[in-house]
Design an enzyme around this catalytic site. Structure first.
Site, PDB file in Angstrom:
ATOM      1  N   CYS A   1       7.264 -19.917  31.493  1.00 37.67           N
ATOM      2  CA  CYS A   1       8.056 -21.144  31.650  1.00 37.67           C
ATOM      3  C   CYS A   1       9.543 -20.891  31.872  1.00 37.67           C
ATOM      4  O   CYS A   1      10.227 -21.739  32.419  1.00 37.67           O
ATOM      5  CB  CYS A   1       7.850 -22.080  30.478  1.00 37.67           C
ATOM      6  SG  CYS A   1       8.841 -21.716  29.039  1.00 37.67           S
TER       7      CYS A   1
ATOM      8  N   CYS B   1      10.564 -14.164  25.214  1.00 36.93           N
ATOM      9  CA  CYS B   1       9.290 -14.218  24.485  1.00 36.93           C
ATOM     10  C   CYS B   1       8.415 -13.005  24.761  1.00 36.93           C
ATOM     11  O   CYS B   1       7.469 -12.753  24.027  1.00 36.93           O
ATOM     12  CB  CYS B   1       8.547 -15.498  24.827  1.00 36.93           C
ATOM     13  SG  CYS B   1       8.150 -15.643  26.560  1.00 36.93           S
TER      14      CYS B   1
ATOM     15  N   CYS C   1      10.549 -27.029  34.815  1.00 41.49           N
ATOM     16  CA  CYS C   1      11.221 -28.222  34.302  1.00 41.49           C
ATOM     17  C   CYS C   1      10.274 -29.385  34.526  1.00 41.49           C
ATOM     18  O   CYS C   1       9.787 -29.581  35.640  1.00 41.49           O
ATOM     19  CB  CYS C   1      12.536 -28.466  35.034  1.00 41.49           C
ATOM     20  SG  CYS C   1      13.304 -30.016  34.536  1.00 41.49           S
TER      21      CYS C   1
ATOM     22  N   SER D   1       6.739  -3.292  34.698  1.00 36.84           N
ATOM     23  CA  SER D   1       6.713  -2.062  35.488  1.00 36.84           C
ATOM     24  C   SER D   1       5.569  -2.080  36.484  1.00 36.84           C
ATOM     25  O   SER D   1       4.550  -2.752  36.284  1.00 36.84           O
ATOM     26  CB  SER D   1       6.570  -0.859  34.561  1.00 36.84           C
ATOM     27  OG  SER D   1       5.341  -0.935  33.877  1.00 36.84           O
ATOM     28  N   VAL D   2       5.759  -1.303  37.540  1.00 38.58           N
ATOM     29  CA  VAL D   2       4.707  -1.164  38.543  1.00 38.58           C
ATOM     30  C   VAL D   2       3.498  -0.488  37.883  1.00 38.58           C
ATOM     31  O   VAL D   2       2.354  -0.907  38.059  1.00 38.58           O
ATOM     32  CB  VAL D   2       5.226  -0.315  39.728  1.00 38.58           C
ATOM     33  CG1 VAL D   2       4.122  -0.052  40.727  1.00 38.58           C
ATOM     34  CG2 VAL D   2       6.417  -0.993  40.384  1.00 38.58           C
TER      35      VAL D   2
ATOM     36  N   GLN E   1       8.413 -40.098  19.523  1.00 40.65           N
ATOM     37  CA  GLN E   1       8.829 -41.314  20.247  1.00 40.65           C
ATOM     38  C   GLN E   1       8.673 -42.528  19.346  1.00 40.65           C
ATOM     39  O   GLN E   1       8.921 -43.648  19.784  1.00 40.65           O
ATOM     40  CB  GLN E   1       7.907 -41.538  21.456  1.00 40.65           C
ATOM     41  CG  GLN E   1       8.079 -40.588  22.591  1.00 40.65           C
ATOM     42  CD  GLN E   1       6.982 -40.779  23.625  1.00 40.65           C
ATOM     43  OE1 GLN E   1       6.020 -40.029  23.646  1.00 40.65           O
ATOM     44  NE2 GLN E   1       7.112 -41.752  24.511  1.00 40.65           N
TER      45      GLN E   1
ATOM     46  N   ARG F   1       2.802 -41.038  30.772  1.00 37.64           N
ATOM     47  CA  ARG F   1       3.693 -41.628  31.778  1.00 37.64           C
ATOM     48  C   ARG F   1       2.899 -42.383  32.862  1.00 37.64           C
ATOM     49  O   ARG F   1       2.115 -41.785  33.585  1.00 37.64           O
ATOM     50  CB  ARG F   1       4.525 -40.511  32.418  1.00 37.64           C
ATOM     51  CG  ARG F   1       5.738 -40.995  33.161  1.00 37.64           C
ATOM     52  CD  ARG F   1       6.575 -39.818  33.612  1.00 37.64           C
ATOM     53  NE  ARG F   1       7.898 -40.262  34.040  1.00 37.64           N
ATOM     54  CZ  ARG F   1       8.869 -39.445  34.438  1.00 37.64           C
ATOM     55  NH1 ARG F   1       8.680 -38.157  34.467  1.00 37.64           N
ATOM     56  NH2 ARG F   1      10.039 -39.919  34.802  1.00 37.64           N
TER      57      ARG F   1
ATOM     58  N   GLU G   1       8.663 -44.927  34.471  1.00 38.62           N
ATOM     59  CA  GLU G   1       7.289 -44.599  34.857  1.00 38.62           C
ATOM     60  C   GLU G   1       6.912 -44.978  36.290  1.00 38.62           C
ATOM     61  O   GLU G   1       6.207 -44.217  36.962  1.00 38.62           O
ATOM     62  CB  GLU G   1       6.319 -45.274  33.880  1.00 38.62           C
ATOM     63  CG  GLU G   1       6.419 -44.695  32.490  1.00 38.62           C
ATOM     64  CD  GLU G   1       5.721 -45.559  31.469  1.00 38.62           C
ATOM     65  OE1 GLU G   1       4.682 -45.140  30.949  1.00 38.62           O
ATOM     66  OE2 GLU G   1       6.222 -46.668  31.192  1.00 38.62           O
TER      67      GLU G   1
HETATM   68  C1  LIG Z   1       4.043 -14.761  33.739  1.00 35.46           C
HETATM   69  C2  LIG Z   1       3.475 -13.571  34.454  1.00 35.46           C
HETATM   70  C3  LIG Z   1       3.110 -13.708  35.789  1.00 35.46           C
HETATM   71  C4  LIG Z   1       2.561 -12.618  36.457  1.00 35.46           C
HETATM   72  N1  LIG Z   1       2.211 -12.761  37.777  1.00 35.46           N
HETATM   73  C5  LIG Z   1       1.680 -11.706  38.435  1.00 35.46           C
HETATM   74  C6  LIG Z   1       1.301 -11.809  39.802  1.00 35.46           C
HETATM   75  O1  LIG Z   1       1.474 -12.847  40.432  1.00 35.46           O
HETATM   76  N2  LIG Z   1       0.749 -10.721  40.398  1.00 35.46           N
HETATM   77  C7  LIG Z   1       0.575  -9.537  39.743  1.00 35.46           C
HETATM   78  O2  LIG Z   1       0.097  -8.577  40.332  1.00 35.46           O
HETATM   79  N3  LIG Z   1       0.929  -9.424  38.461  1.00 35.46           N
HETATM   80  C8  LIG Z   1       1.464 -10.462  37.790  1.00 35.46           C
HETATM   81  N4  LIG Z   1       1.806 -10.333  36.475  1.00 35.46           N
HETATM   82  C9  LIG Z   1       1.490  -9.078  35.779  1.00 35.46           C
HETATM   83  C10 LIG Z   1       2.679  -8.172  35.671  1.00 35.46           C
HETATM   84  O3  LIG Z   1       2.966  -7.620  36.901  1.00 35.46           O
HETATM   85  C11 LIG Z   1       2.320  -7.114  34.644  1.00 35.46           C
HETATM   86  O4  LIG Z   1       2.206  -7.753  33.395  1.00 35.46           O
HETATM   87  C12 LIG Z   1       3.363  -6.030  34.548  1.00 35.46           C
HETATM   88  O5  LIG Z   1       3.571  -5.396  35.755  1.00 35.46           O
HETATM   89  C13 LIG Z   1       2.971  -5.017  33.497  1.00 35.46           C
HETATM   90  O6  LIG Z   1       4.052  -4.123  33.340  1.00 35.46           O
HETATM   91  P1  LIG Z   1       4.713  -3.864  31.913  1.00 35.46           P
HETATM   92  O7  LIG Z   1       5.700  -2.824  32.097  1.00 35.46           O
HETATM   93  O8  LIG Z   1       5.182  -5.098  31.312  1.00 35.46           O
HETATM   94  O9  LIG Z   1       3.433  -3.330  31.152  1.00 35.46           O
HETATM   95  P2  LIG Z   1       3.149  -3.358  29.609  1.00 35.46           P
HETATM   96  O10 LIG Z   1       2.806  -4.715  29.195  1.00 35.46           O
HETATM   97  O11 LIG Z   1       4.195  -2.662  28.878  1.00 35.46           O
HETATM   98  O12 LIG Z   1       1.832  -2.491  29.622  1.00 35.46           O
HETATM   99  C14 LIG Z   1       0.654  -2.950  30.223  1.00 35.46           C
HETATM  100  C15 LIG Z   1      -0.525  -2.078  29.799  1.00 35.46           C
HETATM  101  O13 LIG Z   1      -0.464  -0.850  30.465  1.00 35.46           O
HETATM  102  C16 LIG Z   1      -0.283   0.229  29.564  1.00 35.46           C
HETATM  103  N5  LIG Z   1       0.685   1.111  30.184  1.00 35.46           N
HETATM  104  C17 LIG Z   1       1.877   0.759  30.705  1.00 35.46           C
HETATM  105  N6  LIG Z   1       2.445   1.818  31.301  1.00 35.46           N
HETATM  106  C18 LIG Z   1       1.581   2.849  31.161  1.00 35.46           C
HETATM  107  C19 LIG Z   1       1.592   4.183  31.607  1.00 35.46           C
HETATM  108  N7  LIG Z   1       2.586   4.692  32.288  1.00 35.46           N
HETATM  109  N8  LIG Z   1       0.542   4.930  31.302  1.00 35.46           N
HETATM  110  C20 LIG Z   1      -0.487   4.460  30.586  1.00 35.46           C
HETATM  111  N9  LIG Z   1      -0.564   3.206  30.146  1.00 35.46           N
HETATM  112  C21 LIG Z   1       0.461   2.394  30.450  1.00 35.46           C
HETATM  113  C22 LIG Z   1       0.149  -0.399  28.279  1.00 35.46           C
HETATM  114  O14 LIG Z   1      -0.293   0.333  27.172  1.00 35.46           O
HETATM  115  C23 LIG Z   1      -0.506  -1.762  28.322  1.00 35.46           C
HETATM  116  O15 LIG Z   1      -1.825  -1.684  27.880  1.00 35.46           O
HETATM  117  C24 LIG Z   1       2.372 -11.393  35.776  1.00 35.46           C
HETATM  118  C25 LIG Z   1       2.742 -11.271  34.447  1.00 35.46           C
HETATM  119  C26 LIG Z   1       3.285 -12.349  33.781  1.00 35.46           C
HETATM  120  C27 LIG Z   1       3.661 -12.207  32.351  1.00 35.46           C
HETATM  121  S1  FES Z   2      12.178 -29.903  30.995  1.00 35.98           S
HETATM  122 FE1  FES Z   2      13.903 -29.692  32.283  1.00 35.98          FE
HETATM  123  S2  FES Z   2      15.187 -31.285  31.601  1.00 35.98           S
HETATM  124 FE2  FES Z   2      13.363 -31.610  30.440  1.00 35.98          FE
END
Ligand SMILES: Cc1cc2nc3c(=O)[nH]c(=O)nc-3n(C[C@H](O)[C@H](O)[C@H](O)COP(=O)(O)OP(=O)(O)OC[C@H]3O[C@@H](n4cnc5c(N)ncnc54)[C@H](O)[C@@H]3O)c2cc1C
Ligand code: FES
Length: 1365
Positions: A100, A125, A213, A401-402, A833, A951, A1300
């Site tokens: 969000c 978060c 929003c 991360s990738v 409300q 609404r 509304e």
């Molecule tokens: C709101 C939201 C929207 C998203 N939308 C998309 C989307 O549209 N398309 C898409 O492809 N992805 C999407 N994602 C996924 C996002 O790309 C992955 O959550 C993110 O890339 C994970 O990377 P991180 O570094 O946060 O991993 P972490 O959360 O830190 O780790 C992920 C997992 O991998 C393990 N890990 C991480 N690095 C290593 C490593 N080097 N070796 C071994 N294990 C490892 C960790 O232990 C864990 O289990 C979304 C995520 C969120 C939260």
């Molecule tokens: S959620 Fe954006 S102003 Fe209420």
């Protein structure tokens, strides 16, 4: 042991509880081995070794993001004892987990080697405490605040009227700030004009792309963002408080000044800290903070850790960005985290001629930057970067991360985009298995069984294909939103090497790699059979057709996959899109002929509609007659909202000994609850109490909500009647423990001797399960149905239309804090409300008199109906817990619980019989409406969650059903739908027949004017022609345009008010209405200033002297419910009455003083009145006239949409709304309501699928699977005009409602969509075959992408190709 030290000047760390604005900025470092875990700041320090266990856990074991405390929802307190554990025990209360954007902050890191600071937005978060070691955190209060002055971002958001409930606003500010900071750092960009940033308009539009929003409809936010852009034309921006339209000179002069670097994100003293930490760091062993956070500095360190004894047990998580917790919602606590980002090998970026090798820990954002570098970029790498830019949102990509993404794809079958595109590009990866480093193709990696826990992904190689000729590379994704945080239904990427046959000019495929993902398989795959088939072939229509046949053999979604056929058709569409330009004579989906009217001429060009910038126009009427009422003044407290200083219930300092509650709800629709236990995990051991029906005190009642028709319990008492019903409230020391424990509850059910549950309207009808509705609510028949049918030329005997439910999605979930007070009293702070109702419900639940209960509501972060009735069970449960435990209790529903328990809009099914003339005039209509009311009293009783007013309740369904019938009639007659609509508009006489006295005077009936103003114009006709022209020119995109009229009946209610003037002349106002984002306080302020104007000298402005204060059910009684769109005007009317009383009391004195002194300043008048004992406080109760308390609102809207026939995606090209809000009390506020309501409606009609499982348990339970509109889904051109309507003495200063009714206008989008689908079906009629008529078809709500595609034909590509054979 370790230290966590916020450092810096004490001013930077402000020791008081609040959300985002609490701390201007914080700087942290986490130091190992320094003694007791201690929080230090300049004025106080806490020795946490003496703290209660939860504190230690929260601080050291879980290491949940400390900087969550700076998010708007998670406050903390330094001021009291270690109950301030709460601030460290912060947890993503929202559980929206990156979905969000409301908790976005700016993180800054300093690299002493390069002396560079990196600034990036991040979702608090998702971010863990340990990961911000040596970072600085800047919150929106760090940008500016009430004490030190606001930042230009905050001022501009306020001045462009871009905040309503204000709950999302801090996150919006920080996303924008991050974009500005980074654009301004880019030395390659030209210097911007003074006061502006280097950011471009197009970038500024995307700055808030992942931020949700629910109120504003985004348009004003976009304008506020664009106002910073170097290339902006300020004249293009919308209504604001800085200049009047057309006054170019004023615009630049009055815009609050922005200058780069006006906020220091990483101060010098912190740089010194970082430098000295580097020189003293122990590089010989892993950096460890006992109790949980480990940051190895090399692979060797990692091995030492993993092989050490302490890692043989417990819950260990390896993390980089930790964003996976947003995907998989961690349901338990971890004992240990290993932060991989300290390992240099995982951060490498190696650029070679063949491509780029990225360490697995490189963030997605950084990878995009590198892939776009000129020296590196090739077609393939650039396209990969473009695709990565659509993954998640900026504040997720900046930390994700990738490598983490690929690990999720490999281990957890995550529907990764990155795996798919890299698979097509032929990536290789390097993994470490034990001590062995292995290089694998990505395909081999994905094909393996899920990696062992200790396998480490080291690096990923992105091939550039630079040394190859004739390379084609494309990537595709189809997702509910083009950019903002939505995973795809299918993603794919294709790489081909081609040859041109010199003689024939035919394209031959030399080599090809086709990858598909997210379609419901374990992981992305290469379509090998299709590749083999295509290699060496000349691309022709028949070759593509055969390739599709092979493709469909390989793309087989698993059984449980939703929209399986749709996903397959997407894969087919993508392949066709890629191959069709290579074949001769095919209509290529990639080439769109854009048809536009320019200087009266049609003009064609090829461009992608997604790239059209957002434009808008507002035509409002300023009315100075009742000034300052009628002026578009900015929202009261808008800057406070932007700076995060506005206090919502969860921002109230947590009282001493406060406990926290989380609901346990039934997952069964009808079952006896035999036992509730908890899994023996760390979270569940924290449970202090479980409050159930048995805890209702003697004399109290287990009634969570009671209304005319019956009552609903707070907690199910042994029998659960629907999935989602509260069974109990888990009480724990922190909200996090309560939430986790509630999720870990194990409930034993029994269905012995119970009938099967009723889960649908059909079941309810079959089993005769209806609520008894009092006769006064029965619908009345108007006219003679049989006579009308006899007059009809044609009939439709059995039409049907269905509308699904919709979730409220206020940004602030249900929140309540109950504090026991002396003498058996209870003070309840509720986001409600209906404080008066909350008072009554709490008193009855506890068996105490009403005057023992004080309910206080300052504001709510959105409500949309659910914080009236549906808030009652939450509020009463919290009060019961506080009463039983004699301690304050706070309940802040996590998003999942809110979505599962609270219910939503009534799903409605309509069956109709309609008779009509050949010219489209409807003569007769019979309608059977079936509303699934859930368990609460309301029409069909089922074992579902209670549905409640949301609404525009009922009206939006009713209005849409009427439009669907008109469309059906038009299609049967093959007439223009708008002509049929116009024919069936009421005249004032027929209006009176249907609406009786609510119809009002003929002069107030403005609907035909509004409709004609939009639809009966040459410009509309020209646009309709353009649409036809476009549809003729384009095969794979179709457009539709439609205009709908709306009527909306409201009733004004009685409402109290109190206006008091203090001795210094400042004015305080209390009203029954609650500020829920609709601008009630602003209008009330204006009304108070207007009402007392007569007492002030001409030049004096009373507006600034007025403060509207929170509702308090013991201070101002009879407050009633805020709802039904009229509370603002009723509250204003009450204030006007109170002001009249004050004027009556003070006017004689003023006249006398005037006679004596000539001029009577306000302050002098009040001083004198006070000295003379004049009562300076007046109360009132506005009671509307019975004959005129009901009235009708009118509006009309045109929408023009474009659909993509290959994906089913809908783009709203333009919406024009015309609305009659009388003499608007505040045109800026009403404009916000019109635009916001419209976009809320767009969500209902197009996007929001509120789904349940076969037990009726809500499964659309997070931002992950419930998609409200985002900025990338609003109309590309969004115009609103207000009608100059006549005076109406029956209304409050001739004003009308705006909350509304405008939501109904969004049905124009649905109607336009139907036109576009009709065009598609007509075009493809010969291939679509006999399956239904091209013009007449049922199109339920919401009409999501899969449904659009299905209605256009899932197999149109194949049919088209076959037609060429
Ligand atoms: C709101 C939201 C929207 C998203 N939308 C998309 C989307 O549209 N398309 C898409 O492809 N992805 C999407 N994602 C996924 C996002 O790309 C992955 O959550 C993110 O890339 C994970 O990377 P991180 O570094 O946060 O991993 P972490 O959360 O830190 O780790 C992920 C997992 O991998 C393990 N890990 C991480 N690095 C290593 C490593 N080097 N070796 C071994 N294990 C490892 C960790 O232990 C864990 O289990 C979304 C995520 C969120 C939260
Ligand atoms: S959620 Fe954006 S102003 Fe209420």
């Amino acid at each position: 042991m370790g230290y966590i030290k916020p450092i810096g000047e004490s001013d930077n760390l402000r020791p008081r509880k609040r959300g985002a604005a609490m701390i201007r900025s914080m700087f942290f470092w986490v130091e190992p081995e320094l003694g007791p875990l201690e929080l230090v700041e300049s004025t106080r320090s806490f020795d946490c070794s003496t703290a209660p266990i939860p504190f230690l856990h929260s601080l050291s074991r879980e290491l949940i993001a400390i900087f969550q405390i700076v998010s708007p929802f998670l406050g903390f307190s330094f001021s009291s004892t270690i109950q301030s554990s709460e601030w460290l025990c912060v947890y993503p209360l929202f559980f929206t987990l990156g979905g969000c954007g409301a908790c976005v902050v700016l993180l800054s890191k300093y690299d002493p080697a390069t002396d560079e600071v990196t600034d990036f937005s991040a979702s608090s978060c998702l971010t863990l405490l340990g990961s911000i070691n040596y970072c600085s955190v800047t919150t929106t209060e760090g940008l500016g605040n009430a004490k030190d002055g606001y930042h230009s971002i905050q001022k501009r958001i306020a001045g462009f009227h871009a905040s309503q409930c204000g709950f999302c606003t801090p996150g919006m500010c920080m996303s924008l700030f991050s974009s500005l900071v980074n654009a301004d750092k880019d030395a390659s960009r030209p210097e911007p004009p003074k006061g502006f940033s280097k950011i471009t308009v197009s970038e500024a539009e995307k700055a808030i792309v992942g931020n949700l929003c629910r109120c504003t409809g985004y348009r004003p936010l976009v304008d506020a963002c664009k106002s910073f852009a170097a290339d902006v034309d300020l004249e293009d921006l919308g209504l604001n408080t800085f200049w009047k339209k057309g006054n170019k000179d004023d615009s630049a002069r009055n815009l609050p000044n922005y200058s780069t670097g006006d906020v220091c994100t990483f101060p010098e003293f912190l740089k010194s800290e970082v430098k000295s930490s580097v020189s003293t760091s122990h590089s010989h062993k892993p950096e460890t903070i006992e109790y949980g956070w480990y940051r190895p500095k090399s692979i060797e360190h990692l091995h030492i850790l993993l092989n050490s004894e302490s890692f043989s047990t417990g819950n260990v998580k390896l993390v980089v960005g930790n964003t996976s917790s947003g995907v998989y919602k961690d349901q338990d606590l971890y004992d240990k985290y290993i932060d991989l980002r300290g390992i240099p090998e995982l951060s490498i970026i190696k650029r070679t001629n063949d491509g780029v090798e990225f360490g697995s820990g490189v963030t997605i954002s950084r990878a995009i930057e590198v892939l776009r570098e000129e020296k590196v970029s090739t077609l393939v790498l650039k396209k990969i970067a473009d695709h990565l830019n659509k993954v998640a949102s900026p504040f997720v990509r900046n930390i994700a991360s990738v490598g983490g993404n690929l690990m999720l794809a490999q281990r957890k079958q995550f529907e990764s985009d990155i795996a798919t595109i890299l698979l097509a590009a032929g990536s290789k990866i390097s993994v470490l298995e034990g001590l062995e480093r292995v290089t694998l193709t990505l395909e081999e990696f994905l094909d393996r069984p899920p990696c062992a826990d200790r396998t480490i992904l080291m690096s990923i190689f992105f091939p550039s294909w630079a040394s190859y000729n004739n390379i084609l590379f494309e990537t595709y994704r189809a997702s509910p939103r083009p950019l903002g945080n939505a995973v795809s239904y299918v993603n794919s990427a294709f790489l081909a090497q081609t040859l041109i046959d010199e003689e024939t000019g035919d394209v031959v495929v030399e080599n090809i790699q086709l990858a598909f993902g997210a379609f419901g398989m374990e992981h992305a795959i290469r379509a090998r059979k299709v590749e083999d088939f295509l290699k060496g072939k000349i691309v022709t229509s028949s070759v593509i057709l055969e390739a599709i046949r092979f493709l469909k053999e390989g793309i087989v979604p698993k059984n449980s996959t939703s929209h399986a056929e749709y996903r397959v058709s997407l894969a087919v569409g993508f392949l066709f899109k890629f191959l069709s330009p290579l074949a001769k004579g095919l209509s290529e989906p990639g080439k769109i002929v854009h048809v536009e009217l320019k200087n009266g001429q049609s003009h064609m060009e090829s461009k992608n509609s997604d790239d059209i910038p957002i434009a808008s126009r507002q035509e409002i009427l300023l009315n100075s007659e009742y000034s300052p009422v009628g002026e578009p003044i900015k929202k009261a407290g808008a800057e406070l909202q932007a700076s995060g200083e506005a206090v919502y219930v969860d921002d109230i300092p947590t009282p001493k000994d406060c406990l926290h509650g989380a609901f346990i709800y039934s997952s069964k629709p009808l079952a006896y609850v035999k036992e509730i236990n908890f899994k023996s995990s760390m979270a569940s051991t924290k449970v202090i109490s479980l409050i159930t029906a048995k805890d209702i005190p003697k004399g109290g009642e287990n009634v969570g909500f009671a209304w005319y028709f019956g009552a609903e319990p707070i907690f199910a008492d042994s029998l659960a009647e629907y999935a989602g019903q509260p069974l109990g409230l888990v009480i724990a020391e922190t909200q996090k423990y309560a939430n986790l424990a509630a999720k870990q509850a194990v409930i034993e059910y029994s269905t012995d001797n119970l009938e099967p549950p009723i889960l649908s309207v059909e079941d309810a009808i079959e089993r005769n399960s209806f609520f008894q509705i009092p006769p006064m609510f029965y619908p009345k028949q108007i006219g003679d149905f049989s006579k009308g049918m006899a007059e009809a030329d044609k009939k439709i005997e059995s039409g049907e239309v269905k509308l699904a439910s919709q979730y409220y999605f206020y940004m602030e979930p249900q929140t309540v804090l109950a504090v026991p007070d002396e003498d058996n009293c209870m003070t309840v702070y509720a986001a409600s409300q209906w404080p008066e109702g909350a008072q009554a419900h709490v008193a009855k639940a506890l068996g105490i008199p009403f005057h023992n209960v004080r309910v206080i509501t300052r504001r709510a972060g959105g409500s949309f109906g659910a914080k009236a009735f549906r808030a009652m069970p939450v509020i009463t449960a919290c009060a019961v817990a506080a009463h039983k435990l004699r301690r304050p209790v706070k309940v802040y529903l996590d998003r999942q619980t809110d979505m599962v328990m609270i219910g939503g809009r009534h799903p409605t099914k309509a069956n109709y019989t309609v008779g009509f003339k050949s010219d489209g005039k409807i003569t007769s209509l019979h309608l059977d409406l079936r509303l699934n009311a859930g368990i609460s009293e309301d029409v069909c009783k089922t074992n579902n969650t209670s549905k409640s007013a949301m609404r525009a309740p009922g009206d939006v369904q009713g209005s849409f059903i009427a439009e669907a019938i008109v469309e059906h009639v038009a299609s049967v007659l093959s007439l223009d739908t708008n002509a049929v609509r116009r024919k069936n508009l009421h005249d004032h006489e027929s209006l009176k027949v249907f609406f009786q006295e609510s119809a009002g005077e003929a002069s107030t009936y403005t609907l035909p004017t509004l409709f004609d103003r939009l639809a009966s114009t040459p410009s509309y006709e020209a646009r309709a022609k353009m649409v036809k022209h476009f549809n003729f020119e384009n095969k794979w995109k179709k457009r539709g345009i439609s205009c709908v009229p709306i009527t909306y009946k409201v009733r004004t209610k009685q409402s109290p008010g109190k206006v008091s003037v203090l001795n210094d002349g400042s004015i305080v106002v209390e009203v029954g209405g609650i500020e829920i984002g609709q601008g009630l306080w602003t209008k009330v302020k204006q009304m108070a200033a207007f009402g007392l104007k007569e007492l002030a000298e001409g030049s004096e402005d009373l507006l600034e002297k007025v403060r509207v204060v929170q509702a308090d059910s013991l201070s101002l009684i009879q407050g009633g419910t805020t709802g039904g769109s009229t509370t603002s005007e009723s509250s204003c009317a009450a204030v006007q009455l109170a002001c009249n009383t004050l004027v009556e009391r003070l006017k004689p004195l003023k006249d006398k003083m005037k006679e004596e002194k000539g001029v009577v300043p306000w302050a002098a008048l009040i001083g004198q009145a006070s000295a003379q004992g004049v009562n300076l406080s007046a109360s009132s109760l506005y009671v509307p006239e019975p004959s005129t308390f009901r009235y009708i609102n009118y509006g009309a809207a045109i929408s023009e949409v474009e659909i993509d026939l290959l994906t089913g995606a809908t783009t709203i090209l333009r919406s024009d709304l015309a609305y009659d809000c009388g003499k608007s009390l505040n045109p800026a506020v009403d404009l916000g309501q019109v635009e916001g309501g419209f976009i809320h409606g767009v969500g209902f009609f197009l996007y929001e699928e509120f789904l349940t499982n076969s037990d009726g348990l809500t499964v659309s339970d997070s931002t992950w699977n419930y998609k409200i509109p985002t900025v990338d889904t609003i109309p590309k051109e969004f115009n609103v005009e207000f009608l100059n309507s006549p005076h109406n003495t029956n209304r409050v200063l001739s004003s009308k409602a705006s909350g509304e009714p405008p939501l109904l206008l969004a049905s124009a989008v649905h109607c336009a969509l139907r036109e576009a689908i009709r065009a598609a079906r007509t075009d493809f009629a010969s291939y679509v075959g006999s399956k239904g008529s091209p013009l007449t078809f049922q199109m339920d709500v919401p009409t999501t992408m899969p449904m659009v595609k299905e209605l256009c034909g899932l197999d149109i590509v194949e049919k088209y190709l076959k037609s060429l054979a």
